[in-house]
Design a protein around this motif. Structure first.
Motif, short mmCIF file in Angstrom:
data_model
loop_
_atom_site.label_atom_id
_atom_site.label_comp_id
_atom_site.label_asym_id
_atom_site.label_seq_id
_atom_site.Cartn_x
_atom_site.Cartn_y
_atom_site.Cartn_z
N LYS A 1 4.16 -43.47 -12.34
CA LYS A 1 3.33 -44.64 -12.68
C LYS A 1 4.08 -45.94 -12.41
CE LYS A 1 0.19 -44.87 -15.64
NZ LYS A 1 -0.67 -45.03 -16.82
N TYR A 2 5.39 -45.94 -12.61
CA TYR A 2 6.18 -47.15 -12.33
C TYR A 2 6.13 -47.46 -10.84
CZ TYR A 2 10.10 -50.40 -12.06
OH TYR A 2 10.87 -51.50 -11.82
N ASP A 3 6.30 -46.43 -10.01
CA ASP A 3 6.27 -46.63 -8.56
C ASP A 3 4.91 -47.13 -8.10
OD1 ASP A 3 8.88 -45.82 -8.38
OD2 ASP A 3 8.43 -43.75 -7.79
N LEU A 4 3.83 -46.60 -8.69
CA LEU A 4 2.49 -47.05 -8.33
C LEU A 4 2.30 -48.52 -8.67
CD1 LEU A 4 -0.06 -44.24 -9.32
CD2 LEU A 4 0.76 -44.87 -7.05
N THR A 5 2.84 -48.93 -9.83
CA THR A 5 2.73 -50.32 -10.26
C THR A 5 3.40 -51.27 -9.28
OG1 THR A 5 2.72 -49.64 -12.59
CG2 THR A 5 3.23 -51.93 -12.14
N HIS A 6 4.50 -50.80 -8.67
CA HIS A 6 5.28 -51.67 -7.78
C HIS A 6 5.07 -51.34 -6.31
CE1 HIS A 6 7.56 -53.83 -10.86
NE2 HIS A 6 7.46 -52.73 -11.56
N GLU A 7 4.02 -50.61 -6.02
CA GLU A 7 3.72 -50.30 -4.63
C GLU A 7 3.45 -51.60 -3.85
OE1 GLU A 7 0.66 -47.50 -2.03
OE2 GLU A 7 0.33 -47.82 -4.16
N PHE B 1 11.72 -56.76 -4.01
CA PHE B 1 11.84 -57.33 -5.36
C PHE B 1 12.75 -56.44 -6.19
CE2 PHE B 1 10.27 -57.15 -9.79
CZ PHE B 1 10.62 -58.44 -10.17
N VAL B 2 13.80 -57.02 -6.77
CA VAL B 2 14.74 -56.27 -7.60
C VAL B 2 14.62 -56.76 -9.04
CG1 VAL B 2 17.14 -55.63 -7.97
CG2 VAL B 2 16.31 -56.05 -5.63
N PRO B 3 13.96 -55.96 -9.91
CA PRO B 3 13.77 -56.40 -11.30
C PRO B 3 15.06 -56.29 -12.09
CG PRO B 3 12.97 -54.16 -11.02
CD PRO B 3 13.38 -54.64 -9.65
N SER B 4 15.12 -57.05 -13.17
CA SER B 4 16.28 -56.97 -14.06
C SER B 4 16.18 -55.71 -14.91
CB SER B 4 16.32 -58.20 -14.97
OG SER B 4 15.21 -58.18 -15.87
N VAL B 5 17.29 -55.34 -15.53
CA VAL B 5 17.30 -54.17 -16.41
C VAL B 5 16.30 -54.36 -17.55
CG1 VAL B 5 18.70 -52.80 -18.00
CG2 VAL B 5 19.68 -53.58 -15.84
N ALA B 6 16.24 -55.58 -18.08
CA ALA B 6 15.31 -55.85 -19.19
C ALA B 6 13.86 -55.67 -18.74
CB ALA B 6 15.54 -57.27 -19.71
N GLN B 7 13.56 -56.11 -17.51
CA GLN B 7 12.20 -55.96 -17.00
C GLN B 7 11.83 -54.49 -16.83
OE1 GLN B 7 12.87 -58.64 -13.58
NE2 GLN B 7 10.98 -59.69 -14.17
N VAL B 8 12.76 -53.71 -16.28
CA VAL B 8 12.50 -52.28 -16.09
C VAL B 8 12.27 -51.59 -17.43
CG1 VAL B 8 13.48 -50.10 -15.28
CG2 VAL B 8 13.77 -52.17 -13.92
N ARG B 9 13.14 -51.90 -18.41
CA ARG B 9 12.99 -51.30 -19.74
C ARG B 9 11.63 -51.66 -20.34
NH1 ARG B 9 17.02 -48.95 -22.55
NH2 ARG B 9 19.17 -49.14 -21.81
N GLY B 10 11.26 -52.93 -20.21
CA GLY B 10 9.98 -53.37 -20.77
C GLY B 10 8.80 -52.67 -20.12
N GLU B 11 8.83 -52.56 -18.79
CA GLU B 11 7.73 -51.90 -18.09
C GLU B 11 7.70 -50.41 -18.39
OE1 GLU B 11 7.01 -52.93 -13.98
OE2 GLU B 11 8.26 -54.72 -14.21
N TYR B 12 8.88 -49.79 -18.47
CA TYR B 12 8.92 -48.37 -18.81
C TYR B 12 8.34 -48.14 -20.21
CZ TYR B 12 11.35 -45.97 -15.01
OH TYR B 12 11.65 -45.37 -13.82
#
Length: 320
Positions: free
Chosen positions: A44-50, A55-66
């Motif tokens: 689902k994360y990969d689909l969101t960022h298809e 674009f390289v998200p920050s660790v905080a952004q990845v954690r939040g989206e996960y």
């Protein structure tokens, strides 16, 4: 629903805990004992960022989206379990019919080819399709029958939101865009033959088809000479603008009008129905979360900061 979900999930995260050493690798949560896998989260994360390469998200952004995606998966799993308990789960027949419908938009074996090119695992795709069918079934077969819309309620909504039912004059176009004139004309031909936008894009990989609405007075100056005399159903010549090559098919030309209560009723009913369905779902979800055993791996828990507000946690929600 999103507000309630975020609050409850935050409560789950705040409880803390440790990873069970005997836990099967790849499991990042359990909902009443049923596992949710990291592969589901990644899919689902990969689909969101298809389409957002570079674009390289920050660790905080990845954690939040996960965290948000995990919340969605937990809700979907709770819904699936509810259908199981009521003995109306998504059947193999329903799954096959839904998959066949998707495949029908793609000629020959192009569906599998697209999955391969997009690095999409067919089992992950099917798993998410089943979750979506479960959500649709839950709303349709469980929540919808409990909702009634009174005509007085609909009339009141119409009177207090009159401006919502003023329909401005405008044009509805089908835009066929491609890399060159011949491709665009072929796309127009396929559209007239009845192929769906997805099927056209699959057949002509460099062509896209979409519907656009433009209000009167807002048509771009460069388009006016091509579309001002178009009749519904007719297509403009191929237009070349900067690096874009496209054709416009006039689907509908509408005059400004105020819908009557009878004309507006389907729109009013849809708005009221969506509002009541959301309220019903929120009430069900709040109760379900409070009575469910939800365990979340600490590997997915964000680092907590002093700014995180206190949230009353469900008694049975836990983190492993």
């Amino acid at each position: 629903m999103k507000r309630i979900l975020i609050g409850i999930l935050l409560a789950c995260f705040l409880i803390g805990g440790c990873q069970n050493k005997s836990e099967e690798p790849g499991i990042i949560a359990r909902v009443n004992g049923k596992p949710i896998y990291l592969s589901q989260l990644d899919y689902k994360y990969d689909l969101t960022h298809e389409g957002s390469s570079g674009f390289v998200p920050s660790v905080a952004q990845v954690r939040g989206e996960y965290g948000q995606i995990l919340g969605d998966l937990i809700v979907q799993e709770l819904v699936s379990q509810e259908l199981e308990q009521r003995e109306i789960p998504v059947s193999d027949k329903e799954m096959k019919e839904a998959e066949d419908e998707v495949r029908s938009d793609y000629p020959d074996d192009s569906f599998e080819q697209i999955l391969i090119e997009e690095y999409i695992d067919i089992n992950s795709w099917r798993s998410q399709l089943k979750y979506q069918l479960a959500m649709d079934k839950f709303y349709r077969d469980i929540l919808r029958p409990e909702i009634k819309i009174d005509y007085k309620e609909a009339e009141k909504y119409y009177r207090t939101h009159l401006s919502d039912f003023y329909m401005p004059a405008g044009y509805r176009f089908i835009m066929v865009k491609g890399m060159g004139k011949d491709l665009v004309l072929k796309g127009v031909e396929l559209y007239r033959e009845g192929l769906s936008p997805a099927a056209i894009s699959a057949k002509l990989r460099k062509v896209s088809v979409r519907e656009i609405w433009i209000r009167s007075g807002q048509i771009p100056a460069a388009w006016k000479t091509f579309v001002e005399d178009l009749e519904p159903g007719k297509a403009s010549p191929v237009i070349t603008q900067k690096k874009e090559v496209f054709c416009l098919i006039l689907k509908e030309k509408k005059e400004a009008t105020l819908l009557t209560p009878l004309q507006a009723y389907p729109m009013v009913e849809k708005v009221l129905l969506e509002k009541k369905l959301e309220e019903k779902f929120e009430a069900w979800l709040k109760n379900k979360m409070a009575t469910s055993n939800i365990k979340i791996s600490k590997n997915l828990m964000p680092e907590l900061e002093n700014t995180v507000p206190e949230v009353e946690s469900p008694e049975t929600a836990k983190a492993e």
